[in-house]
Enzyme design. Sequence first.
Site: not given
Ligand code: G6Q
Length: 551
Positions: A353, A384, A512
């Site tokens: 990410e 394995h 999202k």
């Molecule tokens: C992490 C990302 C992503 C985020 C999740 C949850 O660096 O931005 O993994 O942590 O999408 O987001 P919220 O904490 O805002 O629910």
Amino acid sequence: MTQLTDLPAWQALKEHYAEIKNEHMRDMFEQQPSRFEQFSLKINDILFDYSKNRISQQTMDLLLQLAEQADVSGWRQKMFAGEPINHTENRAVQHPALRYLGNEPQYADGERIDEEIKEELKRVKALAESIRTRRWRGHSNQPITDVVNIGIGGSHLGPLMATEALRPYAIHDLHIHYVSNIDENHINNTLESLNPDTTLFIISSKSFTTQDTMVNAQTAKTWLLNKIQSESLLPQHLVAVTSNIQAATEFGIAEENIFKMWDWVGGRYSMWSAIGLSIVISIGSENFDDLLQGAYEVDEHFKTAPLAENIPVIMALLGIWYNNFFGAESIAILPYDQNMHRFPAYLQQADMESNGKGCDRSGQTVDYTTGPILFGEIGIASQHAFYQLLHQGTKLVPSDMLAPISNFLCIAKHHRALMSNIFAQAEALMKGKTEKEVISELTAQGMNSEQIEMLLPYKIFPGNRPTNTFLFYTLNPKTLGSLIALYEHKIFVQGVIWNLNSFDQWGVELGKVLATNILEEINAGQLVSSHDCSTNGLINYYMDLKPKNLG
Ligand code: G6Q
């Protein structure tokens, strides 16, 4: 700024690669008996052996020049000073401040942050200790026996990984569960064996808007209310960690049960903040302090050690060497410690990410490859499973192997066998097996020349497959903190060299919102025609066959 590929060190590395690419590590080891001393470093009780890499001293010198020419030191200084280096979100990147144990004030975007960090940590510890010592009571005056963290991505993977890794340090009459998936199976399977009277939920969401977390949080609240029947008693069973206090309050969480996080902490770097609440509940405040201490000591090492002795810098440069010069597309993370079974998944998010990006800091599409595909699993299990490809496949997969010298009980029969595997695998990947060795092996087994000739090509192992080995005394909280911080800074250094912003995540943000329109269409219950024919076909097939009770 000069393009990365125009830097003199990059050009020199290209030429050097042409000279070294056919050299075999087996010969390098034969010629340099002191390679282990030359190419290994230590921090506290962690030994980092990088001698089984396709490098010479000249390779390392050139890679270090690349780090200098890409201004790793300058960017490092900006990060620690709290400058807004996450330029697309105009935010500082200050997860190191969360574990800073020195006396200097800490800043993010010019604002002092150390006081509120300490304040919040104090609140987190107070809550955790009241649960651990059974002072925190549920609505029917019973102590909490089960804690469920509802969160996803950065609000899930770090706490889950650390809780699992530090199981020997956990309190045993308290069970910590993690729910991330919006698929009802996850929360239903978790709640199946729980009692609302003795369960506490932590809703962990920096934004408090993430659909998966919000839907699961609603289900949890309904489950509680079915038993508790009064919203006024919910505070004893519901707490939140978020930077969106208003949304958490509107959800029904009492203000005193809301723990803060800040814009200057990225989700995937947030386990050091109140997002780590479930870890503190599991292992206690003192052990959590040790986790922070381990990370802090690596921060200091990263800040002050000369580049040539700086472990995260060396880890990053080796990665760039294979990624950009050998064309390796992936890396494998292979812990030889069962409790680290979520460590590869955690690093997968942290790395992919952060550096899975193709647009540089000035908005240009890069013309070099960036973040690798990171995968991994417990080393023993993988032997394995997919090690076959590591040994004889056509792809070069540089691997990191990690193992404790002693584990909690350290039963000799188990541990010695475990360790012999890590040493043997790293050696075999490096050396391979030559034609001559295979012939003498098969001859010794009594095979005739015809049988040997048939089997020979299959039994040859090319070797020359690089590994780094991390050995640490035991996987205690401090060591885990250090290991995580080493990888965090490795990712940072690679991001600097690739000229990326490692701290935004537009791909996640896209995910999202992507589903929102389709959810509306599904909710409307009509056949759709607004997409390509494949997507229309799939949605309409689903609409046609979905159980009628789904509406
Ligand atoms: C992490 C990302 C992503 C985020 C999740 C949850 O660096 O931005 O993994 O942590 O999408 O987001 P919220 O904490 O805002 O629910």
